[in-house]
Design a protein around this motif. Structure first.
Motif, PDB file in Angstrom:
ATOM      1  N   ILE A 110       0.818  -1.212   0.000  1.00  0.00           N
ATOM      2  CA  ILE A 110       0.000   0.000   0.000  1.00  0.00           C
ATOM      3  C   ILE A 110       0.852   1.263   0.000  1.00  0.00           C
ATOM      4  O   ILE A 110       0.413   2.319  -0.467  1.00  0.00           O
ATOM      5  CB  ILE A 110      -1.024  -0.003   1.167  1.00  0.00           C
ATOM      6  CG1 ILE A 110      -2.164   0.990   0.903  1.00  0.00           C
ATOM      7  CG2 ILE A 110      -0.375   0.293   2.485  1.00  0.00           C
ATOM      8  CD1 ILE A 110      -3.054   0.626  -0.239  1.00  0.00           C
ATOM      9  N   LEU A 111       2.093   1.198   0.486  1.00  0.00           N
ATOM     10  CA  LEU A 111       2.940   2.384   0.526  1.00  0.00           C
ATOM     11  C   LEU A 111       3.169   2.989  -0.859  1.00  0.00           C
ATOM     12  O   LEU A 111       3.002   4.202  -1.024  1.00  0.00           O
ATOM     13  CB  LEU A 111       4.271   2.080   1.217  1.00  0.00           C
ATOM     14  CG  LEU A 111       5.207   3.280   1.357  1.00  0.00           C
ATOM     15  CD1 LEU A 111       4.551   4.393   2.162  1.00  0.00           C
ATOM     16  CD2 LEU A 111       6.523   2.849   1.990  1.00  0.00           C
ATOM     17  N   PRO A 112       3.511   2.201  -1.886  1.00  0.00           N
ATOM     18  CA  PRO A 112       3.699   2.817  -3.209  1.00  0.00           C
ATOM     19  C   PRO A 112       2.439   3.516  -3.728  1.00  0.00           C
ATOM     20  O   PRO A 112       2.522   4.606  -4.285  1.00  0.00           O
ATOM     21  CB  PRO A 112       4.087   1.640  -4.106  1.00  0.00           C
ATOM     22  CG  PRO A 112       4.639   0.620  -3.176  1.00  0.00           C
ATOM     23  CD  PRO A 112       3.878   0.782  -1.887  1.00  0.00           C
ATOM     24  N   ILE A 113       1.273   2.904  -3.531  1.00  0.00           N
ATOM     25  CA  ILE A 113       0.049   3.540  -4.030  1.00  0.00           C
ATOM     26  C   ILE A 113      -0.294   4.775  -3.205  1.00  0.00           C
ATOM     27  O   ILE A 113      -0.859   5.741  -3.716  1.00  0.00           O
ATOM     28  CB  ILE A 113      -1.129   2.528  -4.108  1.00  0.00           C
ATOM     29  CG1 ILE A 113      -2.287   3.112  -4.938  1.00  0.00           C
ATOM     30  CG2 ILE A 113      -1.621   2.127  -2.751  1.00  0.00           C
ATOM     31  CD1 ILE A 113      -1.960   3.342  -6.365  1.00  0.00           C
ATOM     32  N   THR A 114       0.088   4.782  -1.923  1.00  0.00           N
ATOM     33  CA  THR A 114      -0.112   5.980  -1.100  1.00  0.00           C
ATOM     34  C   THR A 114       0.751   7.119  -1.641  1.00  0.00           C
ATOM     35  O   THR A 114       0.291   8.268  -1.722  1.00  0.00           O
ATOM     36  CB  THR A 114       0.237   5.682   0.372  1.00  0.00           C
ATOM     37  OG1 THR A 114      -0.626   4.633   0.825  1.00  0.00           O
ATOM     38  CG2 THR A 114       0.037   6.905   1.250  1.00  0.00           C
ATOM     39  N   LEU A 115       1.978   6.817  -2.031  1.00  0.00           N
ATOM     40  CA  LEU A 115       2.860   7.841  -2.609  1.00  0.00           C
ATOM     41  C   LEU A 115       2.335   8.340  -3.958  1.00  0.00           C
ATOM     42  O   LEU A 115       2.390   9.527  -4.257  1.00  0.00           O
ATOM     43  CB  LEU A 115       4.282   7.302  -2.745  1.00  0.00           C
ATOM     44  CG  LEU A 115       4.993   7.010  -1.428  1.00  0.00           C
ATOM     45  CD1 LEU A 115       6.343   6.336  -1.683  1.00  0.00           C
ATOM     46  CD2 LEU A 115       5.174   8.273  -0.611  1.00  0.00           C
ATOM     47  N   GLY A 163      -2.801  13.761  -5.683  1.00  0.00           N
ATOM     48  CA  GLY A 163      -3.445  14.784  -4.852  1.00  0.00           C
ATOM     49  C   GLY A 163      -2.729  16.113  -4.930  1.00  0.00           C
ATOM     50  O   GLY A 163      -3.357  17.169  -5.006  1.00  0.00           O
ATOM     51  N   TRP A 164      -1.407  16.075  -4.917  1.00  0.00           N
ATOM     52  CA  TRP A 164      -0.613  17.310  -5.042  1.00  0.00           C
ATOM     53  C   TRP A 164      -1.027  18.042  -6.318  1.00  0.00           C
ATOM     54  O   TRP A 164      -1.321  19.235  -6.304  1.00  0.00           O
ATOM     55  CB  TRP A 164       0.871  16.967  -5.078  1.00  0.00           C
ATOM     56  CG  TRP A 164       1.748  18.167  -5.211  1.00  0.00           C
ATOM     57  CD1 TRP A 164       1.999  18.888  -6.359  1.00  0.00           C
ATOM     58  CD2 TRP A 164       2.475  18.822  -4.175  1.00  0.00           C
ATOM     59  NE1 TRP A 164       2.841  19.927  -6.078  1.00  0.00           N
ATOM     60  CE2 TRP A 164       3.154  19.905  -4.756  1.00  0.00           C
ATOM     61  CE3 TRP A 164       2.614  18.574  -2.812  1.00  0.00           C
ATOM     62  CZ2 TRP A 164       3.963  20.756  -4.015  1.00  0.00           C
ATOM     63  CZ3 TRP A 164       3.431  19.422  -2.087  1.00  0.00           C
ATOM     64  CH2 TRP A 164       4.091  20.499  -2.683  1.00  0.00           C
ATOM     65  N   PHE A 208      -5.706  14.161 -18.437  1.00  0.00           N
ATOM     66  CA  PHE A 208      -4.742  13.092 -18.190  1.00  0.00           C
ATOM     67  C   PHE A 208      -4.590  12.812 -16.697  1.00  0.00           C
ATOM     68  O   PHE A 208      -4.488  11.655 -16.292  1.00  0.00           O
ATOM     69  CB  PHE A 208      -3.387  13.415 -18.826  1.00  0.00           C
ATOM     70  CG  PHE A 208      -3.311  13.004 -20.265  1.00  0.00           C
ATOM     71  CD1 PHE A 208      -2.980  11.708 -20.617  1.00  0.00           C
ATOM     72  CD2 PHE A 208      -3.581  13.912 -21.268  1.00  0.00           C
ATOM     73  CE1 PHE A 208      -2.926  11.316 -21.942  1.00  0.00           C
ATOM     74  CE2 PHE A 208      -3.519  13.541 -22.605  1.00  0.00           C
ATOM     75  CZ  PHE A 208      -3.197  12.235 -22.942  1.00  0.00           C
ATOM     76  N   LEU A 209      -4.558  13.864 -15.886  1.00  0.00           N
ATOM     77  CA  LEU A 209      -4.449  13.650 -14.449  1.00  0.00           C
ATOM     78  C   LEU A 209      -5.610  12.803 -13.940  1.00  0.00           C
ATOM     79  O   LEU A 209      -5.423  11.860 -13.165  1.00  0.00           O
ATOM     80  CB  LEU A 209      -4.411  14.980 -13.692  1.00  0.00           C
ATOM     81  CG  LEU A 209      -4.302  14.852 -12.172  1.00  0.00           C
ATOM     82  CD1 LEU A 209      -2.952  14.255 -11.776  1.00  0.00           C
ATOM     83  CD2 LEU A 209      -4.524  16.189 -11.507  1.00  0.00           C
ATOM     84  N   VAL A 224      -2.679  14.343   2.882  1.00  0.00           N
ATOM     85  CA  VAL A 224      -1.442  15.066   3.203  1.00  0.00           C
ATOM     86  C   VAL A 224      -1.093  16.025   2.067  1.00  0.00           C
ATOM     87  O   VAL A 224      -0.710  17.175   2.305  1.00  0.00           O
ATOM     88  CB  VAL A 224      -0.285  14.080   3.491  1.00  0.00           C
ATOM     89  CG1 VAL A 224       1.044  14.799   3.599  1.00  0.00           C
ATOM     90  CG2 VAL A 224      -0.576  13.287   4.760  1.00  0.00           C
ATOM     91  N   ALA A 225      -1.238  15.583   0.844  1.00  0.00           N
ATOM     92  CA  ALA A 225      -0.986  16.461  -0.301  1.00  0.00           C
ATOM     93  C   ALA A 225      -1.912  17.677  -0.268  1.00  0.00           C
ATOM     94  O   ALA A 225      -1.498  18.788  -0.583  1.00  0.00           O
ATOM     95  CB  ALA A 225      -1.169  15.699  -1.610  1.00  0.00           C
ATOM     96  N   GLY A 226      -3.164  17.454   0.125  1.00  0.00           N
ATOM     97  CA  GLY A 226      -4.119  18.558   0.216  1.00  0.00           C
ATOM     98  C   GLY A 226      -3.727  19.592   1.253  1.00  0.00           C
ATOM     99  O   GLY A 226      -4.060  20.769   1.123  1.00  0.00           O
ATOM    100  N   MET A 227      -3.016  19.158   2.272  1.00  0.00           N
ATOM    101  CA  MET A 227      -2.564  20.102   3.304  1.00  0.00           C
ATOM    102  C   MET A 227      -1.309  20.862   2.870  1.00  0.00           C
ATOM    103  O   MET A 227      -1.208  22.065   3.092  1.00  0.00           O
ATOM    104  CB  MET A 227      -2.276  19.360   4.611  1.00  0.00           C
ATOM    105  CG  MET A 227      -3.509  18.828   5.297  1.00  0.00           C
ATOM    106  SD  MET A 227      -3.157  18.074   6.899  1.00  0.00           S
ATOM    107  CE  MET A 227      -2.132  16.689   6.453  1.00  0.00           C
ATOM    108  N   VAL A 228      -0.372  20.166   2.268  1.00  0.00           N
ATOM    109  CA  VAL A 228       0.919  20.810   1.989  1.00  0.00           C
ATOM    110  C   VAL A 228       1.028  21.427   0.596  1.00  0.00           C
ATOM    111  O   VAL A 228       1.762  22.393   0.412  1.00  0.00           O
ATOM    112  CB  VAL A 228       2.106  19.852   2.245  1.00  0.00           C
ATOM    113  CG1 VAL A 228       2.159  19.410   3.676  1.00  0.00           C
ATOM    114  CG2 VAL A 228       2.084  18.669   1.313  1.00  0.00           C
ATOM    115  N   SER A 229       0.311  20.898  -0.378  1.00  0.00           N
ATOM    116  CA  SER A 229       0.438  21.400  -1.746  1.00  0.00           C
ATOM    117  C   SER A 229       0.102  22.882  -1.879  1.00  0.00           C
ATOM    118  O   SER A 229       0.906  23.651  -2.414  1.00  0.00           O
ATOM    119  CB  SER A 229      -0.432  20.571  -2.696  1.00  0.00           C
ATOM    120  OG  SER A 229      -0.474  21.129  -3.977  1.00  0.00           O
TER     121      SER A 229
END
Length: 160
Positions: free
Chosen positions: A5-10, A16-17, A114-115, A147-152
């Motif tokens: 699951i770690l690769p898909i989370t990344l 998300g970013w 595409f995204l 997390v991407a939604g918070m930091v991006s």
């Protein structure tokens, strides 16, 4: 499950970013680059985001077709993710170099299309890799998106 699951989370973090960059940056980009106020930018923004709706639908369909043709589920999911993220990056590049509103509207629409090809595949993968724990795997994957939604927006705004 956690190793898989770690690769898909990344990947979901990267998706998300990019999504949050579009959602938070697009109106200000149209204003600063083309002097289109928020009210008038709604048409351009809606067109770009509509391209994403089409990408959402086709991404899952394309992945299913690749799977039926090859019988290789991993390849079917991965090929759409790579195509989607690479295509989004390529079609986003003109925003850095071109100052033509119509061309930018087209390329940003293609970039967002595409995204969004990735979206259905991202949600299907947790069910593929952890069918007995699909809810947990989806939640772990979606943590990357959160997390991407918070930091991006913060970091993109800082560097912009």
């Amino acid at each position: 499950m956690s190793k898989r699951i770690l690769p898909i989370t990344l990947i979901d973090f990267c998706y998300g970013w990019s999504l949050w960059v579009y959602l938070t940056w697009l109106p200000s980009f149209l204003y600063t680059a083309y002097k289109i106020d928020i009210e008038k930018s709604a048409l351009f923004t809606a067109g770009i985001l509509f391209a994403g709706v089409i990408g959402d639908t086709l991404g899952g369909s394309f992945s299913d077709k690749v799977y039926k043709k090859t019988g290789n589920l991993k390849f079917a999911r991965k090929s759409i993710l790579i195509t989607g993220l690479a295509g989004s990056f390529i079609f986003l590049l003109p925003a850095l170099f071109v100052h033509n509103l119509m061309l930018i509207a087209i390329t940003l629409s293609l970039a967002f299309f595409f995204l969004e090809l990735c979206n259905a595949n991202l949600w299907a993968i947790p069910m593929d890799i952890a069918p007995d724990h699909a809810g947990t795997a989806s939640g772990m994957m979606n943590t990357g998106f959160g997390v991407a939604g918070m930091v991006s927006p913060l970091l993109f705004g800082f560097f912009n």
